[in-house]
Design a protein around this motif. Structure first.
Motif, short mmCIF file in Angstrom:
data_model
loop_
_atom_site.label_atom_id
_atom_site.label_comp_id
_atom_site.label_asym_id
_atom_site.label_seq_id
_atom_site.Cartn_x
_atom_site.Cartn_y
_atom_site.Cartn_z
N ILE A 123 14.52 -0.05 1.00
CA ILE A 123 13.58 0.51 0.02
C ILE A 123 12.16 0.01 0.30
CG2 ILE A 123 12.91 0.51 -2.41
CD1 ILE A 123 15.90 0.40 -3.11
N ILE A 124 12.01 -1.30 0.47
CA ILE A 124 10.68 -1.89 0.73
C ILE A 124 10.07 -1.30 2.01
CG2 ILE A 124 9.44 -4.02 1.30
CD1 ILE A 124 11.48 -5.52 -0.42
N SER A 125 10.86 -1.26 3.06
CA SER A 125 10.37 -0.78 4.35
C SER A 125 9.98 0.69 4.30
CB SER A 125 11.43 -1.01 5.43
OG SER A 125 10.98 -0.57 6.68
N THR A 126 10.79 1.51 3.65
CA THR A 126 10.51 2.94 3.56
C THR A 126 9.19 3.21 2.85
OG1 THR A 126 12.88 3.46 3.55
CG2 THR A 126 11.36 5.17 2.76
N VAL A 127 9.00 2.57 1.71
CA VAL A 127 7.77 2.76 0.93
C VAL A 127 6.54 2.31 1.73
CG1 VAL A 127 6.51 2.03 -1.13
CG2 VAL A 127 8.95 2.58 -1.30
N CYS A 128 6.62 1.14 2.33
CA CYS A 128 5.48 0.60 3.09
C CYS A 128 5.13 1.49 4.29
CB CYS A 128 5.77 -0.82 3.57
SG CYS A 128 5.82 -2.04 2.25
N CYS A 129 6.14 1.92 5.02
CA CYS A 129 5.89 2.72 6.22
C CYS A 129 5.22 4.06 5.90
CB CYS A 129 7.20 2.98 6.97
SG CYS A 129 7.88 1.52 7.77
N PHE A 130 5.74 4.75 4.90
CA PHE A 130 5.16 6.05 4.58
C PHE A 130 3.78 5.91 3.94
CE2 PHE A 130 9.59 7.71 4.90
CZ PHE A 130 9.32 8.69 5.84
N ALA A 131 3.54 4.82 3.23
CA ALA A 131 2.22 4.59 2.64
C ALA A 131 1.17 4.39 3.75
CB ALA A 131 2.25 3.36 1.73
N ILE A 132 1.49 3.55 4.73
CA ILE A 132 0.54 3.31 5.83
C ILE A 132 0.40 4.57 6.68
CG2 ILE A 132 0.09 1.95 7.91
CD1 ILE A 132 1.49 -0.40 6.57
N TYR A 133 1.48 5.32 6.86
CA TYR A 133 1.41 6.57 7.62
C TYR A 133 0.43 7.54 6.96
CZ TYR A 133 2.64 11.34 8.92
OH TYR A 133 2.57 12.66 9.30
N CYS A 134 0.51 7.70 5.65
CA CYS A 134 -0.38 8.62 4.93
C CYS A 134 -1.84 8.18 5.05
CB CYS A 134 0.04 8.70 3.47
SG CYS A 134 1.62 9.53 3.19
N ILE A 135 -2.09 6.88 4.91
CA ILE A 135 -3.46 6.37 5.02
C ILE A 135 -4.02 6.61 6.42
CG2 ILE A 135 -4.88 4.28 4.98
CD1 ILE A 135 -2.95 3.18 2.83
N GLU A 136 -3.23 6.29 7.44
CA GLU A 136 -3.71 6.46 8.82
C GLU A 136 -3.89 7.93 9.18
OE1 GLU A 136 -3.11 2.92 11.76
OE2 GLU A 136 -1.29 4.13 11.64
N THR A 137 -3.01 8.79 8.69
CA THR A 137 -3.14 10.22 8.97
C THR A 137 -4.43 10.76 8.39
OG1 THR A 137 -0.73 10.52 8.97
CG2 THR A 137 -2.08 12.48 8.67
N TYR A 138 -4.76 10.33 7.19
CA TYR A 138 -6.01 10.76 6.55
C TYR A 138 -7.22 10.29 7.36
CZ TYR A 138 -9.93 10.81 3.31
OH TYR A 138 -11.16 10.99 2.75
N ILE A 139 -7.21 9.03 7.77
CA ILE A 139 -8.34 8.49 8.54
C ILE A 139 -8.43 9.16 9.91
CG2 ILE A 139 -9.26 6.40 9.66
CD1 ILE A 139 -8.15 4.77 7.35
N ALA A 140 -7.29 9.37 10.57
CA ALA A 140 -7.28 10.01 11.89
C ALA A 140 -7.89 11.41 11.83
CB ALA A 140 -5.86 10.07 12.44
#
Length: 304
Positions: A123-140
């Protein structure tokens, strides 16, 4: 100023990614060893691998922002696709070894895991991974950074791994309640093998795209077509005797070389040549951005 903001956002995204990989790599490897789950261990190793590559990407982001110097006289843009190729290869190799490990464990009869702790990690890993993915996708997207985009793909892979691990552990709980607990030992290695195959799709895409840039393959896109149109129009308008052009993309930099054959020396003065160069630059600046532009004029066809 815009370039400075781009570099600043790019480095911020990569620093966030690096911090996230440090935390999740330690968490994944520690939890994987503690609960005896190869799937969690794979997830942690993937994060550990990403940690090294993110650090390298961060250094690359610093390098490509530097101007050309005596050692790298064409600048540092070529380093970016090279790093992305290395990154993609390492991810692909990790997926291959994970798949072989999962198959080997299945053949040996599987193994049990400590379910309660495994679900907490997933649960912890899934939430963290998708959160950082969304942030980086927006910045990219906002700064058009290939480095950040490739790094965000790693987080997407890691997030999919974690989410699938979570689903797998939920299946283990359901199997227990339905009286099929004898199959639980196979869930973890099946997850490892399946996820390794699924995760290999993204690094293959990264490799295919960036290998084209490393090999200086001409980009087959709207930018290439716009370059062709502009040069052809200028050729008709200013009566070039003939011309050739060579076009490639390396990282965030385009390289465009235009060779123009002229026959009337009196007409093609230095001032007129510079005027054509400026026209090319003005016409293509929006599409090409940071471009290495070389325009040469010759009276001999062999130099085209």
């Amino acid at each position: 100023m815009a370039i400075c903001r781009k570099i600043s956002k790019e480095r911020l995204a990569l620093k966030l990614s690096l911090a996230g990989t440090v935390v999740l790599a330690g968490l994944g490897i520690g939890y994987g060893l503690y609960v005896g789950s190869n799937a969690i261990l794979l997830d942690g190793m993937f994060s550990f691998l990403s940690m090294g590559m993110t650090g390298l990407s961060l250094y690359t982001a610093y390098l490509v922002s530097k101007p050309d110097d005596k050692q790298f006289q064409f600048g540092y843009a070529h380093i970016e696709p090279l790093i992305n190729v290395v990154n993609g290869l390492l991810i692909l190799i990790t997926c291959l070894f994970a798949f072989l490990s999962g198959v080997q464990t299945i053949v040996k009869g599987g193994h049990d895991i400590v379910l309660e702790h495994a679900i907490v990690y997933a649960i912890i890993s899934t939430v963290c991974c998708f959160a950082i993915y969304c942030i980086e996708t927006y910045i990219a997207r906002s700064v058009e950074s290939e480095l950040v985009r490739v790094d965000s793909q790693e987080w997407l892979v890691d997030g999919i791994l974690s989410a699938a691990i979570l689903v797998g552990f939920i299946i283990v709980v359901l199997l227990d309640q339905l009286g099929y607990s004898r199959w639980n030992a196979y869930v973890d290695p099946i997850l490892v093998s399946t996820l390794a195959i699924a995760a290999s799709v993204l690094p293959i895409k990264v490799l295919r795209r960036n290998l084209r840039e490393v090999l200086l393959v001409a980009p087959q896109d709207n930018v290439q077509r716009q370059v062709d149109r502009v040069i052809a129009r200028l050729s008709r308008q200013y009566r070039f005797a003939d011309y050739t052009h060579h076009f490639a993309k390396t990282g965030r930099q385009y390289d465009l070389e235009v060779n123009i054959l002229v026959t009337d020396d009196a007409y093609w003065t230095t001032t007129r040549q510079d005027y054509i160069r400026q026209l090319l630059w003005d016409e293509l600046a929006d599409e090409l951005g940071d471009t290495w532009l070389s325009v040469t004029f010759t009276g001999q066809k062999r130099w085209l």
